[in-house]
Write an enzyme that holds these catalytic residues in place. Structure first.
Site, PDB file in Angstrom:
ATOM      1  CG  ASP A 183      -0.831   0.590  -3.287  1.00 48.20           C
ATOM      2  OD1 ASP A 183      -1.093  -0.457  -2.674  1.00 48.20           O
ATOM      3  OD2 ASP A 183      -1.693   1.341  -3.779  1.00 48.20           O
ATOM      4  CG  ASP A 284      -3.347  -4.573  -3.039  1.00 54.14           C
ATOM      5  OD1 ASP A 284      -4.165  -3.729  -3.407  1.00 54.14           O
ATOM      6  OD2 ASP A 284      -3.266  -5.715  -3.541  1.00 54.14           O
ATOM      7  CD  GLU A 342      -7.775  -3.125  -1.062  1.00 52.83           C
ATOM      8  OE1 GLU A 342      -8.607  -2.929  -1.939  1.00 52.83           O
ATOM      9  OE2 GLU A 342      -6.884  -3.992  -1.174  1.00 52.83           O
ATOM     10  CG  HIS A 413      -7.233   2.257  -7.517  1.00 53.97           C
ATOM     11  ND1 HIS A 413      -7.136   2.442  -6.151  1.00 53.97           N
ATOM     12  CD2 HIS A 413      -6.823   1.001  -7.755  1.00 53.97           C
ATOM     13  CE1 HIS A 413      -6.684   1.322  -5.602  1.00 53.97           C
ATOM     14  NE2 HIS A 413      -6.480   0.436  -6.548  1.00 53.97           N
ATOM     15  CG  ASP A 414      -9.803  -0.969  -6.517  1.00 52.99           C
ATOM     16  OD1 ASP A 414      -9.216  -1.059  -7.616  1.00 52.99           O
ATOM     17  OD2 ASP A 414      -9.268  -1.289  -5.437  1.00 52.99           O
TER      18      ASP A 414
HETATM   19  C1  NOJ Z   1      -6.843  -4.061  -4.442  1.00 52.52           C
HETATM   20  C2  NOJ Z   1      -6.427  -2.972  -5.357  1.00 52.52           C
HETATM   21  O1  NOJ Z   1      -6.919  -1.756  -4.898  1.00 52.52           O
HETATM   22  C3  NOJ Z   1      -6.930  -3.334  -6.721  1.00 52.52           C
HETATM   23  O2  NOJ Z   1      -6.784  -2.294  -7.647  1.00 52.52           O
HETATM   24  C4  NOJ Z   1      -6.223  -4.570  -7.172  1.00 52.52           C
HETATM   25  O3  NOJ Z   1      -6.754  -4.997  -8.395  1.00 52.52           O
HETATM   26  C5  NOJ Z   1      -6.352  -5.707  -6.150  1.00 52.52           C
HETATM   27  N1  NOJ Z   1      -6.187  -5.255  -4.800  1.00 52.52           N
HETATM   28  C6  NOJ Z   1      -5.320  -6.762  -6.402  1.00 52.52           C
HETATM   29  O4  NOJ Z   1      -4.042  -6.264  -6.110  1.00 52.52           O
END
Ligand code: NOJ
Length: 611
Positions: A183, A284, A342, A413-414
């Site tokens: 990541d 990210d 992402e 994970h989000d």
């Molecule tokens: C995206 C990540 O997937 C998430 O878990 C994170 O809180 C935010 N970006 C900030 O880094």
């Protein structure tokens, strides 16, 4: 028409023909529940922006239209043709598996997963059929956002292990013929990173210009932007009389990518990891790295639509393409490394511009539009509609272009678990998990499995806010208490909390019992079988895609090449439907047993094959 020169005199049709105009209009219509085809109707397509502005005067301010025109006109490029030749790549053929290290496997029983735990499960991953692992952050961090707040990019978080453990993990992955992507969190660093520490304390430090600092002269926030994790996007440092920007938690400080020294340091850090042998990065919120000059106020309507005020000034910023090209050229290309961004908020045309292979920016992106039914948000208790999912997939299968490559995923994970969003009571969890797996392994696009998908995991019955630790949920709960009863606020958190995907996996002896998570062996063996099917048939990877039925609750499609053909027949509902019958020459390869040949049971899916 040319992408330049959209004015208030232009028509909706002209706007829709520009890549950014297309995505903005598509998003607005989707959220309002209006089909995109209205823009093909001459009467509505011919409406001028100035007329629309008058009609929508109450919601769309003049400032909105200025920002809109700036965004639309900024993009000078157009995506390549949809029909360029398609090229092969290892990451198009691979099945990825995301590991969230904290909750994957806890080898020392301290309550948190770790690198040695991951090493212990490498044979499991290989046996499942995984080709590449994406590891969520394992770097040193104060853990305000579970590691997405990095204190030291070159150190492993002691809770997770040591650099020797990491080296062993990488070796173990490579020894099994798999790849590892890390990541890359470089939109922001932790406020405990030494760059930020020096920047804050020393006005003459070169690091002052690594972040967005503003003097506190007026006693007011520098702009109206809100953080993705509630509240204003600015920290106030009273002693230093400064404000500093954070789009995420108050401990995740945004880096100033305009500064070439920032870019140089980030690129050096990427190369350091590539030099170690990692195979690529998941980047990210990488589309947030370029911010509009002067950080102007955000428009309230856009803020409402997208969830955060100010987002239009950084989700597709003025130098995004430039920075992506620079990272690629100076770091990734020299190592043949793979990149996936992402990119929250990007629509399909924007995505074509950042992933078109000839443009050399990113290899793939994660688009998130399919994770909620249009018109709904994550923190909302509603039933997800697979019909909207089908339409979204169909668009990406047909409109993304041969020079781009989609990802297919449901969880990370989000997000809460997709099966629970569709079926909150859990009556059909197993059939649903298998339906989703079949679609994931048979569409064109790289599958990303999130840990636990293959176990058929569902949402967690959190008992109270005491069980919830995620910074986003905790902040949001506090915010909700301003105008909600605690029980109602908790209900909202329960619907959307990221913690659903973050409890220790059930194979850990110390997984919390109240979480009620169990491995469903039938789902695991379906995953194994489906991954292996994908590996054995090129038609499932590179073959054509043709939709055969997309009426309500139906998704029937064909994947084929010159040698073979698959028909995937899906029931997207909890009611029986008539099965697809135009199957001459096809043999059923899944499921191995069915109740009635002409009827698909709730969420049943069939795979038919012809050579
Ligand atoms: C995206 C990540 O997937 C998430 O878990 C994170 O809180 C935010 N970006 C900030 O880094």
């Amino acid at each position: 028409m040319s992408q330049r020169g959209i004015t208030m005199n232009s028509t909706l049709k002209e706007v829709y023909e520009t890549p950014i105009g297309h995505d903005i209009l598509a998003r607005i219509l989707l959220q309002l529940g209006i089909p995109e085809k209205v823009l093909r109707n001459p009467a509505s397509a011919g409406i001028k922006l100035s007329v629309l502005a008058k009609l929508a005067k109450k919601v769309l301010s003049e400032q909105f239209w200025q920002t809109f025109l700036r965004l639309v006109n900024r993009e000078q490029d157009a995506p390549a043709s949809l029909y360029t030749p398609m090229h092969e790549a290892w990451w198009k053929e691979a099945v990825f598996y995301q590991i969230y290290p904290r909750s994957f496997c806890d080898s020392d029983q301290d309550g948190t997963g770790d690198l040695r735990g991951i090493i212990a499960k490498l044979d499991y991953l290989k046996d499942l059929g995984v080709d590449a692992v994406w590891l969520s952050p394992i770097y040193d961090s104060p853990l305000d956002d579970n590691g997405y707040d990095i204190r030291d990019y070159h150190k492993i978080l002691p809770q997770f292990g040591t650099m020797e453990d990491f080296d062993e993990l990488l070796e173990g992955i490579h020894a099994r013929g798999m790849k590892l992507i890390m990541d890359l969190v470089v939109n922001h660093t932790s406020d405990e990173h030494e760059w930020f520490q020096q920047a804050l304390k020393d006005p003459s430090s070169k690091y002052r210009n690594y972040y967005f600092f503003e003097n506190d002269e007026e006693g007011e926030y520098p702009n109206n932007w809100t953080s993705n994790f509630s509240g204003p996007a600015w920290n106030h440092y009273e002693d230093e009389k400064l404000y500093a920007l954070h789009l995420f938690s108050t401990k995740q400080m945004d880096l100033n990518w305009e500064n070439p020294d920032v870019r140089e340091d980030v690129i050096a850090m990427i190369r350091w990891w590539l030099e170690k042998g990692v195979d690529g990065f998941r980047m990210d919120v990488i589309n947030y790295i370029s911010k509009e000059e002067g950080l102007p106020d955000g428009d309230p309507f856009v803020g409402n639509l997208m969830g955060y005020t100010g987002i239009e000034h950084y989700y597709y910023g003025p130098h995004l393409h430039e920075y992506l090209k620079e990272i690629r050229e100076k770091a990734f290309d020299a190592y043949g490394a793979f990149s996936i961004g992402e990119t929250p908020g990007l629509g399909i045309q924007m995505a074509r511009l950042v992933t078109g292979e000839e443009r050399k920016e990113l290899d793939m992106i994660f688009s998130f539009d399919h994770l909620e039914t249009p018109g709904h948000v994550r923190f909302e208790d509603y039933r997800y509609d697979l019909n909207a999912f089908r339409d979204n997939m169909d668009t990406w299968m047909t409109q993304y272009g041969n020079n781009c490559w989609p990802t297919v995923f449901y969880n990370n994970h989000d997000n809460p678990r997709m099966v629970s969003k569709i079926d909150p009571e859990g009556k059909y969890s197993e059939s649903l998990a298998i339906l989703l797996a079949v679609i994931q392994m048979t569409l064109r696009g790289t599958p990303f499995i999130y840990q636990g998908d293959e176990m058929g995991l569902v949402n967690v019955p959190f008992r109270s806010m005491e069980d919830i630790t995620d910074v986003e949920s905790v902040n949001k709960y506090e915010e909700l208490l301003a105008d909600h009863e605690p029980a109602e606020a908790f209900r909202i958190i329960l619907a959307g909390t990221r913690d659903h995907a973050r409890v220790l996996l059930p194979w850990n002896d110390n997984a919390p019992e109240w979480a009620g998570q169990n491995v469903n062996e039938a789902v695991t063996s379906a995953y194994k079988e489906l991954i292996s099917l994908r590996h054995q048939h090129r038609a499932l990877v590179y073959g054509h895609y043709e939709v055969l039925d997309r009426s309500r609750n139906r998704y029937v499609y064909r994947r084929y090449d010159d040698h073979e053909s698959f028909i995937i027949d899906c029931n997207l509902s909890d009611q029986p439907v008539r099965a697809y019958t135009d199957l001459s020459g096809y043999t059923l390869i899944r499921p191995h047993r069915y109740t009635e040949l002409n009827v698909l049971q709730p969420y049943e899916v069939r795979i038919w094959y012809k050579k």
